[in-house]
Scaffold this motif. Sequence first.
Motif, PDB file in Angstrom:
ATOM      1  N   GLN A  18       0.821  -1.021  -0.003  1.00 56.55           N
ATOM      2  CA  GLN A  18       0.029  -0.059  -0.036  1.00 56.55           C
ATOM      3  C   GLN A  18       0.919   1.425   0.152  1.00 56.55           C
ATOM      4  O   GLN A  18       0.564   2.393  -0.431  1.00 56.55           O
ATOM      5  CB  GLN A  18      -1.164  -0.017   1.223  1.00 56.55           C
ATOM      6  N   ALA A  22       3.246   2.087  -1.967  1.00 54.73           N
ATOM      7  CA  ALA A  22       3.380   2.454  -3.414  1.00 54.73           C
ATOM      8  C   ALA A  22       2.191   2.954  -4.173  1.00 54.73           C
ATOM      9  O   ALA A  22       2.066   3.529  -5.190  1.00 54.73           O
ATOM     10  CB  ALA A  22       4.017   1.249  -4.185  1.00 54.73           C
ATOM     11  N   GLN A  23       0.893   2.904  -3.254  1.00 52.53           N
ATOM     12  CA  GLN A  23      -0.485   3.364  -4.001  1.00 52.53           C
ATOM     13  C   GLN A  23      -0.657   4.814  -4.179  1.00 52.53           C
ATOM     14  O   GLN A  23      -0.217   5.445  -3.113  1.00 52.53           O
ATOM     15  CB  GLN A  23      -1.439   2.540  -3.433  1.00 52.53           C
ATOM     16  N   ASP A  24      -1.447   5.363  -4.956  1.00 51.55           N
ATOM     17  CA  ASP A  24      -2.040   6.741  -5.105  1.00 51.55           C
ATOM     18  C   ASP A  24      -2.933   6.940  -3.976  1.00 51.55           C
ATOM     19  O   ASP A  24      -4.368   7.049  -4.460  1.00 51.55           O
ATOM     20  CB  ASP A  24      -2.292   6.853  -6.364  1.00 51.55           C
ATOM     21  N   ASN A  25      -2.894   7.084  -2.739  1.00 56.91           N
ATOM     22  CA  ASN A  25      -3.770   7.328  -1.662  1.00 56.91           C
ATOM     23  C   ASN A  25      -3.514   8.573  -0.909  1.00 56.91           C
ATOM     24  O   ASN A  25      -3.995   8.447   0.200  1.00 56.91           O
ATOM     25  CB  ASN A  25      -3.922   6.107  -0.729  1.00 56.91           C
ATOM     26  N   TRP A  26      -2.956   9.514  -1.375  1.00 53.75           N
ATOM     27  CA  TRP A  26      -2.368  10.777  -0.451  1.00 53.75           C
ATOM     28  C   TRP A  26      -3.789  11.371   0.078  1.00 53.75           C
ATOM     29  O   TRP A  26      -3.248  11.995   0.982  1.00 53.75           O
ATOM     30  CB  TRP A  26      -1.744  11.399  -1.658  1.00 53.75           C
ATOM     31  N   LEU A  83     -10.581   9.011  -2.507  1.00 52.03           N
ATOM     32  CA  LEU A  83      -9.700   8.430  -3.035  1.00 52.03           C
ATOM     33  C   LEU A  83     -10.381   8.321  -4.633  1.00 52.03           C
ATOM     34  O   LEU A  83     -11.815   8.384  -4.590  1.00 52.03           O
ATOM     35  CB  LEU A  83      -9.561   7.113  -2.548  1.00 52.03           C
ATOM     36  N   ARG A  84      -9.426   8.079  -5.501  1.00 50.07           N
ATOM     37  CA  ARG A  84      -9.903   7.817  -6.903  1.00 50.07           C
ATOM     38  C   ARG A  84     -10.642   6.454  -6.891  1.00 50.07           C
ATOM     39  O   ARG A  84     -10.322   5.541  -6.078  1.00 50.07           O
ATOM     40  CB  ARG A  84      -8.653   7.867  -7.814  1.00 50.07           C
ATOM     41  N   VAL A  89      -8.736   2.709  -5.721  1.00 51.84           N
ATOM     42  CA  VAL A  89      -7.755   2.902  -5.026  1.00 51.84           C
ATOM     43  C   VAL A  89      -8.319   2.228  -3.649  1.00 51.84           C
ATOM     44  O   VAL A  89      -9.258   2.647  -2.945  1.00 51.84           O
ATOM     45  CB  VAL A  89      -7.267   4.232  -4.805  1.00 51.84           C
TER      46      VAL A  89
END
Length: 400
Positions: free
Chosen positions: A76, A78-82, A263-264, A267
């Motif tokens: 997780q 590395a995932q796009d969860n900013w 979140l997108r 994700v």
Amino acid sequence: MYEVESKGGAIACMILALIFLGTWPAIMTLTERRGRLPQHTYLDYTFTNFLAAVIIAFTFGEIGPSSNDRPNFITQIAQDNWPSVMFAMAGGIVLSLGNLATQYAWAYVGLSVTEVITSSITVVIGTTLNYFLDDKINRAEILFPGVGCFLIAVCLGSAVHKSNASDNRAKLDDFKRASVSSIEMETKTGKEMKDLENGNGSMTMKAKEGTAAFLIELEKRRSIKVFGKSTIIGLAVTFFAGICFSLFSPAFNLATNDQWHTLRHGVPKLVVYTAFFYFSLSGFVIALLLNIGFLYRPVLDLPRSSLRAYLNDWNGRGWSFLAGLLCGFGNGLQFMGGQAAGYAAADAVQALPLVSTFWGMLLFGEYRRSSRRTYILLTNMLFMFIVAVAVLIASSGHRK
């Protein structure tokens, strides 16, 4: 990734968190009463507090298989969860500010009252927010009467502090009026006692806890001088800490459950261990920056220090490291239980003043030789607190 799924497991996490979170403030208070600067103590605490989050992430966060919906910690990262990461980091910042403020409040207000007031404010505000964020999985007819009990505990805590401060002023006034020879030292007879305040072995004589002589000796030893200071300062710092504490759990709730849909699509939501890592990282950074600044520009008339002085100060460092670990693991367990049973119910760990009051009376002689009025207020405060915690735990639900 390991998940707490049962209601019983969640309650077990809360109880263990309660013990840890109620003990670390006593350890921090002990080092301050031995004369160690709070900036030094908090820097040590900060390192091990973050270490606890790292340990939890690489153990519980990596146990078992990883899935698309519930990925392991490393996956997780590395995932796009900013958006969720930012909520977690915001929670870590306000918790760090609250913990930083309480180490000064303990000196002014006392360990027991500080913890009761801050915990009660946390529950009144934070639990209400968590109830709605958790889609009302907790039973409102039980939860909110418990919140009301916490609110009563806040008022009683303020009254206890005011009454105890009045008792101490009376003791010191009597001490000044009396002749030095008549009350020079009240001693404990019999077997030798370990000097917990000085930490220097055993003594055959010492001022009795709760006496004016004891208060004067303590003032000479401690790093934060409180004689002559307004009690309003202590209460103001305490209420500021309580407001900070009331926001960290709702922020963490938003980070792990994405109620605002930031979140997108596709994700996965942050798992508890990933959120806790970012939560602790932000708290670590803000605490590091502020305390290094306080070394050179101290607050509340504390002496100046430096990085060199901090690195050379090993007096009580082991205790400070232990406090950080206990707080870190306590917070982690609270979030693990909250994810399973609802973060509103997990606020039952705010019963930590019950543990802190025990340590305050055992280690520091708080409320010894106080007035009858103070004892009555203290008893009612603790009773109301016990009722509030029991009601809050009873409101636990189960997240689907």
